[in-house]
Scaffold this active site. Structure first.
Site, PDB file in Angstrom:
ATOM      1  N   SER A  37    -100.946 -74.039  14.137  1.00  0.00           N
ATOM      2  CA  SER A  37    -101.739 -72.856  14.475  1.00  0.00           C
ATOM      3  C   SER A  37    -103.199 -73.093  14.141  1.00  0.00           C
ATOM      4  O   SER A  37    -103.536 -73.455  13.007  1.00  0.00           O
ATOM      5  CB  SER A  37    -101.242 -71.638  13.683  1.00  0.00           C
ATOM      6  OG  SER A  37    -102.200 -70.603  13.804  1.00  0.00           O
ATOM      7  N   LEU A  83    -101.896 -54.454  16.066  1.00  0.00           N
ATOM      8  CA  LEU A  83    -102.051 -54.593  17.517  1.00  0.00           C
ATOM      9  C   LEU A  83    -101.049 -55.627  18.047  1.00  0.00           C
ATOM     10  O   LEU A  83    -101.229 -56.210  19.103  1.00  0.00           O
ATOM     11  CB  LEU A  83    -103.497 -54.983  17.871  1.00  0.00           C
ATOM     12  CG  LEU A  83    -104.550 -53.969  17.416  1.00  0.00           C
ATOM     13  CD1 LEU A  83    -105.967 -54.488  17.694  1.00  0.00           C
ATOM     14  CD2 LEU A  83    -104.364 -52.609  18.099  1.00  0.00           C
ATOM     15  N   SER A  84     -99.997 -55.822  17.272  1.00  0.00           N
ATOM     16  CA  SER A  84     -98.844 -56.623  17.699  1.00  0.00           C
ATOM     17  C   SER A  84     -99.101 -58.100  17.897  1.00  0.00           C
ATOM     18  O   SER A  84     -98.705 -58.682  18.899  1.00  0.00           O
ATOM     19  CB  SER A  84     -98.245 -56.052  18.993  1.00  0.00           C
ATOM     20  OG  SER A  84     -97.538 -54.908  18.701  1.00  0.00           O
ATOM     21  N   ASP A 140     -93.447 -52.885  21.816  1.00  0.00           N
ATOM     22  CA  ASP A 140     -94.496 -53.906  21.719  1.00  0.00           C
ATOM     23  C   ASP A 140     -94.247 -55.038  22.707  1.00  0.00           C
ATOM     24  O   ASP A 140     -95.119 -55.400  23.504  1.00  0.00           O
ATOM     25  CB  ASP A 140     -94.565 -54.482  20.297  1.00  0.00           C
ATOM     26  CG  ASP A 140     -94.765 -53.413  19.250  1.00  0.00           C
ATOM     27  OD1 ASP A 140     -95.105 -52.275  19.627  1.00  0.00           O
ATOM     28  OD2 ASP A 140     -94.570 -53.705  18.057  1.00  0.00           O
ATOM     29  N   TYR A 159     -90.647 -48.905   7.471  1.00  0.00           N
ATOM     30  CA  TYR A 159     -90.262 -48.816   8.885  1.00  0.00           C
ATOM     31  C   TYR A 159     -88.746 -48.698   9.000  1.00  0.00           C
ATOM     32  O   TYR A 159     -88.216 -47.793   9.661  1.00  0.00           O
ATOM     33  CB  TYR A 159     -90.751 -50.064   9.631  1.00  0.00           C
ATOM     34  CG  TYR A 159     -90.561 -49.974  11.124  1.00  0.00           C
ATOM     35  CD1 TYR A 159     -91.577 -49.543  11.953  1.00  0.00           C
ATOM     36  CD2 TYR A 159     -89.338 -50.295  11.705  1.00  0.00           C
ATOM     37  CE1 TYR A 159     -91.399 -49.446  13.327  1.00  0.00           C
ATOM     38  CE2 TYR A 159     -89.141 -50.192  13.064  1.00  0.00           C
ATOM     39  CZ  TYR A 159     -90.176 -49.773  13.870  1.00  0.00           C
ATOM     40  OH  TYR A 159     -89.976 -49.664  15.227  1.00  0.00           O
TER      41      TYR A 159
HETATM   42  C1  GLA Z   1     -94.070 -51.009  15.601  1.00  0.00           C
HETATM   43  C2  GLA Z   1     -92.764 -51.400  16.269  1.00  0.00           C
HETATM   44  C3  GLA Z   1     -92.581 -50.663  17.587  1.00  0.00           C
HETATM   45  C4  GLA Z   1     -92.781 -49.157  17.411  1.00  0.00           C
HETATM   46  C5  GLA Z   1     -94.055 -48.867  16.636  1.00  0.00           C
HETATM   47  C6  GLA Z   1     -94.194 -47.402  16.301  1.00  0.00           C
HETATM   48  O1  GLA Z   1     -95.140 -51.438  16.372  1.00  0.00           O
HETATM   49  O2  GLA Z   1     -92.711 -52.786  16.488  1.00  0.00           O
HETATM   50  O3  GLA Z   1     -91.305 -50.957  18.113  1.00  0.00           O
HETATM   51  O4  GLA Z   1     -91.668 -48.573  16.793  1.00  0.00           O
HETATM   52  O5  GLA Z   1     -94.135 -49.604  15.436  1.00  0.00           O
HETATM   53  O6  GLA Z   1     -94.280 -46.628  17.449  1.00  0.00           O
END
Ligand code: GLA
Length: 388
Positions: free
Chosen positions: A68, A128-129, A175, A225
């Site tokens: 990376s 932001l995934s 996401d 979560y």
């Molecule tokens: C994270 C999870 C998603 C969703 C959001 C909350 O990003 O990866 O699947 O649950 O939280 O909306």
């Protein structure tokens, strides 16, 4: 970094030879519909033009070699196809190994190993995934280089499986889906109960989507979560005593109000209340967006945040500060946290000519309250994964 620069680092790291193929997948920002994607609700996310690049070259043996550009101090991380399992010491490569694990569960075995270089420009831990972006770009690269028969929807599901079955985070599909099926200048209005979806133009005219990053490292996010997810499951089980529903999204506001007393645990009831109302809000918000009624859209964003803060308890002081400071500015139609919460980013609809003033004002107030600076990005909505 450009593709040529990445190729140069690739050769320096893994040696000369065949040219690696280069892929890109974005990050995502969710406009509304938060914490409903594991409850069968609708979400309204967009893929971003910020994202992750992956350069992949097949090997002739079964070795896996990873590098990376973002974590050069980690050096080249090594593995083999015969030893695909989660290990702390695999660091970021666990997300790629998870995709191999998920493919294998579907009966897809790679015929040989590979070299993979990745580079991302999504701020780490910003909500932001970046991890879903890595899963999708790695999946897209593997799909192309090994000629696999995998659709974009399946790519998203493999990414979710990576989180759920390999990493241990019981996340929903939002996401990976929004990244794998993103469309330039559009939001993805996704029914997470059926995976049917529509593209909605994000035509904001004189407004923009402003992302505000708390720059707070997300702590406890994963355990909280999974806890929220269990709370929702308990609330659903209580409602199912009277209602024939498969998930919280199917309950509806009216049936919820008539039956919420069945959820004895007050916390579980509050969680369910958020989900039921957020589902309704998201459908409504999508209608407003299509109609170009941004003022109403903004008010629904505000309501979403308040519910996430008060009922779902996934906000934090940093996010609340950004949101309340933004809302107090002229030219802001609405603001809310986006993503899982506990840090990460908030999102606001802001008049273009007010953006500088908003950043200035919110930035100052944030630093005064929190003690360190936040960051801002005007979102630019990108498409799905692609080869460059
Ligand atoms: C994270 C999870 C998603 C969703 C959001 C909350 O990003 O990866 O699947 O649950 O939280 O909306």
């Amino acid at each position: 970094m450009t593709k040529a620069e990445l190729e140069k680092v690739f050769y320096e790291t893994f040696g000369q030879g065949e040219t690696p193929r280069c892929f890109f997948a974005g990050g995502r920002v969710n406009l509304i519909g938060e914490h409903v994607d594991y409850n069968g609700g609708h979400v309204l996310p967009c893929a971003l033009t910020m994202g992750t690049w992956a350069l992949l070259r097949r090997r002739s043996d079964d070795r896996l070699r990873f590098f990376s550009v973002n974590f050069p101090q980690a050096g080249v991380l090594e593995g083999t196809l015969s030893n695909v399992r989660f290990q702390e010491r695999n660091q970021w490569t666990n997300y790629v190994l998870g995709m191999l694990f998920a493919l294998r569960e579907r009966g897809i075995e790679l015929s040989s190993g590979f070299e993979l270089l990745v580079y991302g420009n999504i701020p780490n831990g910003s909500g932001l995934s970046s991890s879903a972006s890595l899963e999708v770009v790695a999946g897209a690269a593997i799909r192309a280089c090994y000629d696999l028969d995998v659709t974009d929807v399946e790519l998203a599901l493999l990414g979710q499986r990576t989180e759920n079955g390999f990493i241990g985070l019981n996340s929903g599909i939002m996401d990976q889906f929004s990244i794998a099926l993103g469309k330039e200048d559009h939001a993805v209005f996704l029914d997470t109960g059926t995976l049917s979806y529509e593209y909605v133009p994000v035509a904001l005219g004189e407004h923009v989507i402003l992302i505000m990053n708390t720059c707070k490292r997300r702590t406890l996010a994963d355990s909280k979560y999974n806890e929220r997810r269990s709370e929702c499951e308990r609330a659903l089980a209580a409602l199912q005593k009277a209602l024939p529903v498969k998930d919280l999204a199917s309950v509806g506001v009216r049936a919820f109000e008539e039956n919420k007393h069945l959820i004895e645990n007050e916390t579980d009831r509050a969680r369910a209340e958020h989900v039921v109302y957020e589902c309704a809000r998201t459908v409504e918000a999508c209608r407003k967006l299509r109609a170009g009624d941004l003022a109403s859209f903004g008010r629904l964003m505000d309501a979403s945040h308040d519910s996430l803060r008060d009922l779902y308890a996934v906000s934090c002081r940093e996010l609340d500060t950004l949101v309340s400071e933004a809302r107090a500015c002229e030219g802001v139609l609405g603001a809310r946290m986006t993503g899982a919460g506990f840090g990460g980013c908030a999102v606001a609809i802001v008049r273009r000519d007010a953006v500088d003033a908003v950043c200035e004002k919110v930035g100052k107030a944030y630093e005064a309250a929190v003690g360190y600076p936040c960051a801002f990005y005007v979102a630019s909505i990108g498409g799905g994964p692609k080869e460059l």
